[in-house]
Write a protein that holds these residues in place. Structure first.
Motif, PDB file in Angstrom:
ATOM      1  N   LYS A   2      50.904  24.173  42.430  1.00  0.00           N
ATOM      2  CA  LYS A   2      52.064  24.045  41.553  1.00  0.00           C
ATOM      3  C   LYS A   2      53.308  23.797  42.401  1.00  0.00           C
ATOM      4  CE  LYS A   2      49.293  24.951  38.213  1.00  0.00           C
ATOM      5  NZ  LYS A   2      48.816  23.860  37.339  1.00  0.00           N
ATOM      6  N   ASN A   4      56.587  24.256  44.276  1.00  0.00           N
ATOM      7  CA  ASN A   4      57.247  25.456  44.788  1.00  0.00           C
ATOM      8  C   ASN A   4      58.511  25.162  45.599  1.00  0.00           C
ATOM      9  OD1 ASN A   4      56.342  25.099  47.698  1.00  0.00           O
ATOM     10  ND2 ASN A   4      54.334  25.326  46.704  1.00  0.00           N
ATOM     11  N   GLN A  40      56.840  29.498  36.928  1.00  0.00           N
ATOM     12  CA  GLN A  40      56.167  29.436  38.232  1.00  0.00           C
ATOM     13  C   GLN A  40      55.038  28.413  38.255  1.00  0.00           C
ATOM     14  OE1 GLN A  40      54.941  33.357  39.405  1.00  0.00           O
ATOM     15  NE2 GLN A  40      57.017  34.053  39.855  1.00  0.00           N
ATOM     16  N   LYS A  41      54.292  28.318  37.188  1.00  0.00           N
ATOM     17  CA  LYS A  41      53.134  27.408  37.173  1.00  0.00           C
ATOM     18  C   LYS A  41      53.536  26.083  36.535  1.00  0.00           C
ATOM     19  CE  LYS A  41      49.724  31.116  37.180  1.00  0.00           C
ATOM     20  NZ  LYS A  41      48.538  31.715  36.500  1.00  0.00           N
ATOM     21  N   THR A  42      54.382  25.343  37.256  1.00  0.00           N
ATOM     22  CA  THR A  42      54.843  24.050  36.768  1.00  0.00           C
ATOM     23  C   THR A  42      54.226  22.935  37.597  1.00  0.00           C
ATOM     24  OG1 THR A  42      56.923  24.962  35.917  1.00  0.00           O
ATOM     25  CG2 THR A  42      56.872  22.605  36.363  1.00  0.00           C
ATOM     26  N   GLU A  43      53.752  21.935  36.913  1.00  0.00           N
ATOM     27  CA  GLU A  43      52.953  20.879  37.528  1.00  0.00           C
ATOM     28  C   GLU A  43      53.765  19.615  37.774  1.00  0.00           C
ATOM     29  OE1 GLU A  43      49.431  19.227  38.970  1.00  0.00           O
ATOM     30  OE2 GLU A  43      49.576  21.232  38.112  1.00  0.00           O
ATOM     31  N   GLY A  46      50.182  17.980  40.956  1.00  0.00           N
ATOM     32  CA  GLY A  46      49.429  18.799  41.900  1.00  0.00           C
ATOM     33  C   GLY A  46      50.087  18.947  43.256  1.00  0.00           C
ATOM     34  N   GLY A  48      53.184  20.323  45.883  1.00  0.00           N
ATOM     35  CA  GLY A  48      53.967  21.550  46.011  1.00  0.00           C
ATOM     36  C   GLY A  48      55.414  21.332  46.389  1.00  0.00           C
ATOM     37  N   ASP A 114      55.013  18.422  34.092  1.00  0.00           N
ATOM     38  CA  ASP A 114      55.330  19.352  33.003  1.00  0.00           C
ATOM     39  C   ASP A 114      56.770  19.123  32.558  1.00  0.00           C
ATOM     40  OD1 ASP A 114      52.820  20.495  32.922  1.00  0.00           O
ATOM     41  OD2 ASP A 114      53.324  22.107  34.312  1.00  0.00           O
ATOM     42  N   ASN A 117      58.822  21.933  30.682  1.00  0.00           N
ATOM     43  CA  ASN A 117      59.309  22.997  31.566  1.00  0.00           C
ATOM     44  C   ASN A 117      60.572  22.560  32.300  1.00  0.00           C
ATOM     45  OD1 ASN A 117      57.202  24.624  30.846  1.00  0.00           O
ATOM     46  ND2 ASN A 117      56.076  24.424  32.761  1.00  0.00           N
TER      47      ASN A 117
END
Length: 225
Positions: A2, A4, A40-43, A46, A48, A114, A117
């Motif tokens: 995800k 970061n 936190q889990k946003t795509e 794939g 980072g 995403d 988001n």
């Protein structure tokens, strides 16, 4: 993986040292601001790490991906660059959000993003351009539940610090004081790793399990009886 990290850079040709310094400082602030509101889990395909490199000479966006990194070359107008240097905080945050949206729209042509988001996070960042605060996990209620030691990281465009608020059982702040000036995300992670009660003293431990702060709440408990 995800996303970061979201960073911004700029072609340094023709720019002064102060211009580059101011640009880096404010875009680092925006990165913190956007991540405060981004789940936190946003795509983003794939990857980072997303870096947007502004180019005053470019006439179109380019996108390349390697390893875990996406790098986008993003055109920026002279007017937008001047606003990033001299505009209000609200204007500067809005400009970065618009360019981030443009990069993500371009990325969607090639990969999954995403978008919802990011859309909400960019909107929230615009609405909270003056900064944010986040309560740290080391915050704890006293065992008798009559008060809580709430420790928060406060981030503003030109200031960042960690504060302690003593709250009564109704959640009202009865005292507040700074624990650390000129702090950073790393301080919040390393110096405030965990905490425990030792009687009426909240002991805060760093990443080496050494005591970094201690907060005695005895006087507040006496007042609350």
């Amino acid at each position: 993986m995800k996303i970061n990290r979201i960073t911004f850079s700029i072609d340094k040709k023709g720019l002064s040292e102060n211009q580059i310094k101011d640009f880096n400082k404010f875009t680092s602030y925006y990165e913190e601001l956007i991540f405060n509101f981004l789940p936190q889990k946003t795509e983003v395909g794939g990857y980072g790490f997303l870096n947007t490199k502004f180019d005053l000479q470019a006439d179109k966006s380019l996108l390349k991906a390697y390893g875990q990194i996406i790098e986008s070359i993003q055109p920026i107008s002279q007017d937008d660059f001047k606003s990033l240097q001299n505009g209000s905080i609200e204007k500067r945050v809005k400009i970065l959000g618009e360019h981030l949206s443009s990069v993500l729209t371009y990325a969607r042509r090639q990969m999954n993003v995403d978008s919802d988001n990011f859309g909400r996070a960019i909107s929230d960042a615009n609405a909270n351009h003056a900064g944010f605060e986040r309560e740290l996990k080391v915050s704890k209620s006293h065992k008798n539940r009559r008060l809580k030691v709430a420790i928060s990281r406060i981030v503003e465009p030109d200031n960042e610090f960690i504060t302690c608020r003593i709250k009564n059982k109704e959640g009202e702040v009865i005292d507040e004081f700074e624990l650390m000036k000129d702090s950073s995300l790393y301080d919040a992670s390393y110096e405030f790793r965990k905490s425990k009660w030792n009687g009426n003293t909240l002991v805060i431990l760093n990443r080496f399990d050494d005591e970094s702060y201690s907060i005695d709440v005895t006087k507040y408990l006496i007042k609350s009886t």
